[in-house]
Design a protein around this motif. Structure first.
Motif, PDB file in Angstrom:
ATOM      1  N   LEU A  28     -16.328  14.094  -3.595  1.00 44.32           N
ATOM      2  CA  LEU A  28     -16.709  14.520  -4.935  1.00 44.32           C
ATOM      3  C   LEU A  28     -17.736  13.577  -5.570  1.00 44.32           C
ATOM      4  CD1 LEU A  28     -13.377  15.880  -6.477  1.00 44.32           C
ATOM      5  CD2 LEU A  28     -15.008  16.991  -4.944  1.00 44.32           C
ATOM      6  N   PRO A  29     -17.543  12.243  -5.488  1.00 45.37           N
ATOM      7  CA  PRO A  29     -18.564  11.354  -6.067  1.00 45.37           C
ATOM      8  C   PRO A  29     -19.927  11.525  -5.405  1.00 45.37           C
ATOM      9  CG  PRO A  29     -16.522  10.153  -5.684  1.00 45.37           C
ATOM     10  CD  PRO A  29     -16.371  11.478  -4.996  1.00 45.37           C
ATOM     11  N   PHE A  30     -19.937  11.732  -4.096  1.00 45.60           N
ATOM     12  CA  PHE A  30     -21.206  11.946  -3.397  1.00 45.60           C
ATOM     13  C   PHE A  30     -21.913  13.186  -3.921  1.00 45.60           C
ATOM     14  CE2 PHE A  30     -23.342  14.344   0.003  1.00 45.60           C
ATOM     15  CZ  PHE A  30     -24.392  13.480   0.275  1.00 45.60           C
ATOM     16  N   ALA A  87     -19.466  25.094   3.857  1.00 44.83           N
ATOM     17  CA  ALA A  87     -19.350  23.915   4.712  1.00 44.83           C
ATOM     18  C   ALA A  87     -17.917  23.406   4.715  1.00 44.83           C
ATOM     19  CB  ALA A  87     -20.293  22.807   4.224  1.00 44.83           C
ATOM     20  N   GLY A  88     -17.575  22.715   5.802  1.00 43.18           N
ATOM     21  CA  GLY A  88     -16.255  22.106   5.878  1.00 43.18           C
ATOM     22  C   GLY A  88     -16.065  21.390   7.194  1.00 43.18           C
ATOM     23  N   TRP A  89     -14.865  20.872   7.388  1.00 43.73           N
ATOM     24  CA  TRP A  89     -14.577  20.086   8.575  1.00 43.73           C
ATOM     25  C   TRP A  89     -13.165  20.381   9.069  1.00 43.73           C
ATOM     26  CZ3 TRP A  89     -15.785  18.082   3.754  1.00 43.73           C
ATOM     27  CH2 TRP A  89     -14.699  17.666   2.993  1.00 43.73           C
ATOM     28  N   HIS A  90     -12.999  20.181  10.362  1.00 44.13           N
ATOM     29  CA  HIS A  90     -11.701  20.185  11.027  1.00 44.13           C
ATOM     30  C   HIS A  90     -10.934  21.472  10.707  1.00 44.13           C
ATOM     31  CE1 HIS A  90      -8.873  17.924  13.435  1.00 44.13           C
ATOM     32  NE2 HIS A  90      -7.915  18.063  12.533  1.00 44.13           N
ATOM     33  N   GLY A  91      -9.614  21.385  10.619  1.00 45.99           N
ATOM     34  CA  GLY A  91      -8.795  22.574  10.412  1.00 45.99           C
ATOM     35  C   GLY A  91      -9.036  23.251   9.086  1.00 45.99           C
ATOM     36  N   VAL A 132     -29.277  17.103   9.909  1.00 43.97           N
ATOM     37  CA  VAL A 132     -27.885  16.644   9.875  1.00 43.97           C
ATOM     38  C   VAL A 132     -27.662  15.448  10.803  1.00 43.97           C
ATOM     39  CG1 VAL A 132     -25.503  17.302  10.446  1.00 43.97           C
ATOM     40  CG2 VAL A 132     -26.961  18.864   9.144  1.00 43.97           C
ATOM     41  N   THR A 133     -28.383  15.389  11.905  1.00 45.16           N
ATOM     42  CA  THR A 133     -28.122  14.343  12.901  1.00 45.16           C
ATOM     43  C   THR A 133     -29.321  13.455  13.207  1.00 45.16           C
ATOM     44  OG1 THR A 133     -28.596  15.987  14.623  1.00 45.16           O
ATOM     45  CG2 THR A 133     -26.270  15.621  14.052  1.00 45.16           C
ATOM     46  N   GLY A 211     -24.403  17.386   6.280  1.00 43.14           N
ATOM     47  CA  GLY A 211     -24.080  18.790   6.494  1.00 43.14           C
ATOM     48  C   GLY A 211     -23.844  19.538   5.193  1.00 43.14           C
ATOM     49  N   LEU A 212     -23.199  18.884   4.237  1.00 43.76           N
ATOM     50  CA  LEU A 212     -22.988  19.515   2.937  1.00 43.76           C
ATOM     51  C   LEU A 212     -24.326  19.803   2.269  1.00 43.76           C
ATOM     52  CD1 LEU A 212     -19.999  17.437   1.506  1.00 43.76           C
ATOM     53  CD2 LEU A 212     -19.915  19.483   2.919  1.00 43.76           C
ATOM     54  N   LEU A 213     -25.210  18.836   2.305  1.00 44.91           N
ATOM     55  CA  LEU A 213     -26.518  19.022   1.660  1.00 44.91           C
ATOM     56  C   LEU A 213     -27.337  20.082   2.382  1.00 44.91           C
ATOM     57  CD1 LEU A 213     -27.548  15.353   0.811  1.00 44.91           C
ATOM     58  CD2 LEU A 213     -26.387  17.026  -0.637  1.00 44.91           C
TER      59      LEU A 213
END
Length: 217
Positions: A28-30, A87-91, A132-133, A211-213
């Motif tokens: 959230l701060p990012f 966007a998201g990660w993992h499960g 992203v990478t 990735g979010l950006l």
């Protein structure tokens, strides 16, 4: 006068084993530092609010398992198709709403299994200048190692190797980070992020933030 501020919606809930509030709070701060106003929702009914989603530039989802209604699923997919990023990660993104085919088409992947516990493995970055990478190198993690079913249309940015043994006659290269588009919208998925300290690995944090950006409208 046009408000230049971007809007992010963080949708979090489902199975508590993935600490959806604790881990999304890390970002959230990012997001705020990047100029987003951020709203959080513990309710999937937010996906039925077409006006809200149309005004949202980025949806970050951390919702493991659970069930999504046809109306909620359609609202999410329609918003991304119209340009809202997802966007998201993992499960929280690839083990969500098992069996909803439209949702699987949106994410381009589905969690199938992982070996017991946390294991050491290397994340191998594809030779790409994707934002992203770009500039990052392969990195090691100690966490759950996801085996996923993925869409060949994904742009795979990173993989890992499941070594031969047991039921596997040979090494298997498995996507771990990918991007895709869905209509006018961008989708970012990382399989890494079971626990909060996974994001203490600088590359994991960097890839996720980028990735979010990237996914944002």
């Amino acid at each position: 006068m046009t408000d230049p501020t971007r809007k992010a919606l963080v949708v979090r809930g489902g199975w508590e084993g993935h600490a959806p509030v604790e881990i999304t709070d890390l970002f959230l701060p990012f997001l705020k530092d990047q100029g987003f106003t951020v709203e959080t929702s513990p309710d999937l009914d937010v996906y039925t609010d077409a006006e809200l989603l149309a005004a949202t530039d980025l949806i970050v989802q951390c919702w493991t398992m659970g069930a999504i209604t046809a109306e909620q699923s359609r609202g999410l997919a329609d918003a991304v198709r119209a340009g809202t990023g997802f966007a998201g990660w993992h499960g929280g993104i690839v083990d969500s709403f098992r069996g909803d085919i439209d949702y699987l088409r949106l994410t381009g992947g589905q969690f199938l299994m992982h070996p017991p516990g946390f294991v050491d493995y290397t994340v191998n970055l594809a030779p790409s200048q994707h934002p992203v990478t770009a500039g990052l190198a392969d990195f090691a993690v100690h966490t759950e190692h996801y085996w996923v079913a993925t869409d060949p249309a994904n742009e795979v940015l990173a993989t890992s190797v499941f070594p031969a043994g047991g039921d596997r006659a040979q090494d298997v290269v498995m996507p771990q980070i990918w991007t895709r588009t869905h209509g006018a919208g961008r989708v970012f998925v990382s399989a890494i992020g079971h626990k909060a300290d996974d994001f203490d690995v600088p590359e994991v944090r960097a890839v996720t933030e980028r990735g979010l950006l990237w996914a944002s409208r």
